[in-house]
Design a protein around this motif. Structure first.
Motif, short mmCIF file in Angstrom:
data_model
loop_
_atom_site.label_atom_id
_atom_site.label_comp_id
_atom_site.label_asym_id
_atom_site.label_seq_id
_atom_site.Cartn_x
_atom_site.Cartn_y
_atom_site.Cartn_z
N ARG A 196 -14.08 6.68 2.95
CA ARG A 196 -15.13 6.55 1.95
C ARG A 196 -14.66 5.72 0.76
O ARG A 196 -15.42 4.91 0.21
N ARG A 197 -13.43 5.93 0.33
CA ARG A 197 -12.89 5.17 -0.80
C ARG A 197 -12.86 3.67 -0.49
O ARG A 197 -13.23 2.84 -1.33
N LEU A 198 -12.44 3.32 0.71
CA LEU A 198 -12.43 1.91 1.12
C LEU A 198 -13.83 1.32 1.07
O LEU A 198 -14.03 0.19 0.62
N GLN A 233 -4.17 0.28 4.61
CA GLN A 233 -5.17 -0.64 4.08
C GLN A 233 -5.57 -0.27 2.66
O GLN A 233 -5.76 -1.14 1.80
N LEU A 234 -5.69 1.04 2.40
CA LEU A 234 -6.03 1.49 1.04
C LEU A 234 -4.93 1.09 0.06
O LEU A 234 -5.21 0.65 -1.06
N GLU A 237 -15.39 -1.59 5.48
CA GLU A 237 -15.86 -0.65 6.50
C GLU A 237 -14.81 -0.52 7.60
O GLU A 237 -14.33 -1.52 8.13
N ALA A 238 -14.43 0.72 7.90
CA ALA A 238 -13.44 0.98 8.95
C ALA A 238 -14.14 1.30 10.26
O ALA A 238 -15.05 2.13 10.29
N LEU A 251 -12.25 -3.23 8.61
CA LEU A 251 -10.94 -2.81 9.10
C LEU A 251 -11.14 -2.31 10.52
O LEU A 251 -11.81 -1.30 10.75
N LEU A 252 -10.58 -3.01 11.48
CA LEU A 252 -10.73 -2.68 12.89
C LEU A 252 -9.48 -1.95 13.37
O LEU A 252 -8.36 -2.47 13.26
N LEU A 253 -9.66 -0.75 13.92
CA LEU A 253 -8.56 0.07 14.40
C LEU A 253 -8.68 0.23 15.91
O LEU A 253 -9.75 0.53 16.44
#
Length: 466
Positions: free
Chosen positions: A178-180, A228-229, A187-188, A210-212
């Motif tokens: 949410r912070r990102l 990332q954060l 968006e993760a 951000l792709l995981l």
């Protein structure tokens, strides 16, 4: 023994943000005397050491121990054991004098040898590298991190503040996501591994995504979010730290940036004060810490090597990560590291035996040739991504500390620490002084072999002692 600790004293002063006059006033000496101490023109006295401990909460054992910051006699001995120095037989006391009285020369020798090692690893006939690039980025970054004793106070403070705002460490992944999104518009998403073409995570700068990889294990997914954060939340701080480090080239600077962001990610997942309190309460039980902070065994083990905050120190651990072939891919230390810098580990250390008992923690008390004893743990860990059955090989983590800390560890319960079973180990075989080691794999450099055709010994390379 006279202690010449000028390099470490200067590093401490700069870390505290003091000039020589200010530090001299605080420890009760003249600025000129402090200048002599920092230039190794005077040995550090017991009175000065005690004053450092009183004023700055310095751990005297780690501060004065050989192998902390700077190049010590043990590292020089490893360098001069190289066959190219054959016939010189430089005695240990001369190496100690160079390390103590001429730390700049010792550092220069170390850098030159590290560059030589890197050059040897390159294929013959390869393209020429830029000037100054002989020392690999990995080695440069590792040395820089170790010079700070694997602890970065400003990052710790920033990460602790951030973690406090995010909430419970065990459920921190969703607040980080949410912070990102809310603060940075990132968006993760979890995507099939084919989308990333071999990567485990990728940040799409233009789409702010951000792709995981779907193959990431849950704790590694959380770490990816924290990484990332850290990159965006602590960007100004990270950039200042990288600039201040003055890396020799752009690739090294980028690797340092990544390493510091990794450090910050671990500090966000496992904030310093709560993590240290939990570690002390549960006597450094790794599984318990994993459960409390939603972290992996490797993440917790790495975090344990960073607990070096003034007035709130944990046990000073060292850590290694190796594969089944013995290749070392991680090396961190909270204080003096007892193993070879350029070679592998001793086969008598049961870190390698951990592969025979997957998932179980094996303990061992080891003794180095100088008589120092360490309580060590060995355990296999999975890789951060799930691979197919043919490639899902495991790694092993080795964790250890000085034996005097063993009573604080749950793993030492039931052991007779007053009369322990001790395994003698050594550094790389080429510099190990142990004469009758049955597992010696190479002849010791600079020693006279005593091989007799009609006699075979336990060690395949018997040699003269002394």
């Amino acid at each position: 023994m006279k202690l010449y600790l000028g390099r470490r004293l200067r590093h401490l002063r700069r870390e505290l943000g003091l000039n020589q006059s200010a530090m001299a006033a605080e420890i009760g000496v003249s600025p000129s005397y402090l200048n002599h101490l920092e230039r190794n023109q005077r040995p550090v006295t017991a009175q000065v050491l005690l004053k450092l401990a009183e004023v700055y909460d310095v751990d005297l054992k780690s501060f004065a121990a050989e192998g902390g910051e700077g190049v010590g006699a043990a590292q020089l001995a490893e360098i001069f054991a190289d066959p190219m120095f054959g016939g010189l037989a430089v005695p240990r006391y001369e190496l100690a004098e160079v390390a103590d009285n001429a730390p700049g020369v010792a550092e220069a020798v170390s850098r030159l040898y590290a560059a030589l090692v890197e050059l040897r690893r390159r294929p013959a006939g390869g393209e020429e590298e830029e000037e100054g690039a002989a020392l690999s980025p990995q080695n440069w970054v590792r040395d820089h991190i170790q010079a700070s004793r694997n602890h970065f106070a400003y990052l710790e403070e920033a990460a602790e503040t951030q973690a406090g705002a995010l909430g419970d460490p065990l459920s921190i992944a969703e607040p980080m996501r949410r912070r990102l999104k809310e603060a940075f518009g990132i968006e993760a998403r979890i995507v099939p591994p084919e989308v990333l073409d071999g990567a485990t995570q990728h940040y799409d700068l233009h789409r702010k995504r951000l792709l995981l990889s779907a193959l990431l294990r849950p704790e590694s997914r959380t770490f990816a979010l924290a990484y990332q954060l850290a990159l965006v939340e602590f960007r100004p701080l990270l950039e200042r730290m990288v600039e201040a480090a003055a890396a020799p080239d752009a690739p090294t600077a980028r690797l340092l940036h990544m390493s510091l962001a990794n450090y910050a990610a671990g500090a966000v997942m496992m904030p310093y004060a709560p993590f240290l309190e939990a570690a002390e309460t549960h006597r450094y039980d790794i599984d318990r810490l994993c459960a409390l902070f939603g972290a992996s065994v490797e993440q917790v083990a790495h975090r344990l090597t960073t607990l070096n905050r003034a007035n709130a120190r944990g046990i000073p651990f060292f850590m290694l990560r190796v594969d089944a072939a013995g290749n070392i891919s991680k090396r961190f230390a909270g204080e003096a590291f007892p193993f070879s810098r350029y070679g592998g580990t001793c086969p008598r250390w049961n870190l390698h035996g951990a592969f025979q008992t997957p998932g179980r923690t094996v303990t061992q008390i080891v003794e180095t040739p100088d008589g120092q004893r360490f309580f060590t743990l060995g355990r296999t860990v999975p890789r951060s991504v799930r691979l197919d059955a043919q490639e899902d090989s495991q790694l092993a983590i080795g964790l250890g500390s000085d034996l005097r800390h063993a009573p604080r560890l749950a793993y030492a319960d039931g052991l007779d620490l007053a009369n322990p079973q001790v395994m003698p180990i050594g550094p790389a075989c080429t510099i190990c002084p142990r004469i009758r080691c049955p597992q010696r794999a190479a002849a010791p450099a600079g020693r006279t072999l005593t091989v007799e055709v009609g006699r075979k010994t336990i060690s395949p390379f018997p040699f003269l002692g002394g």
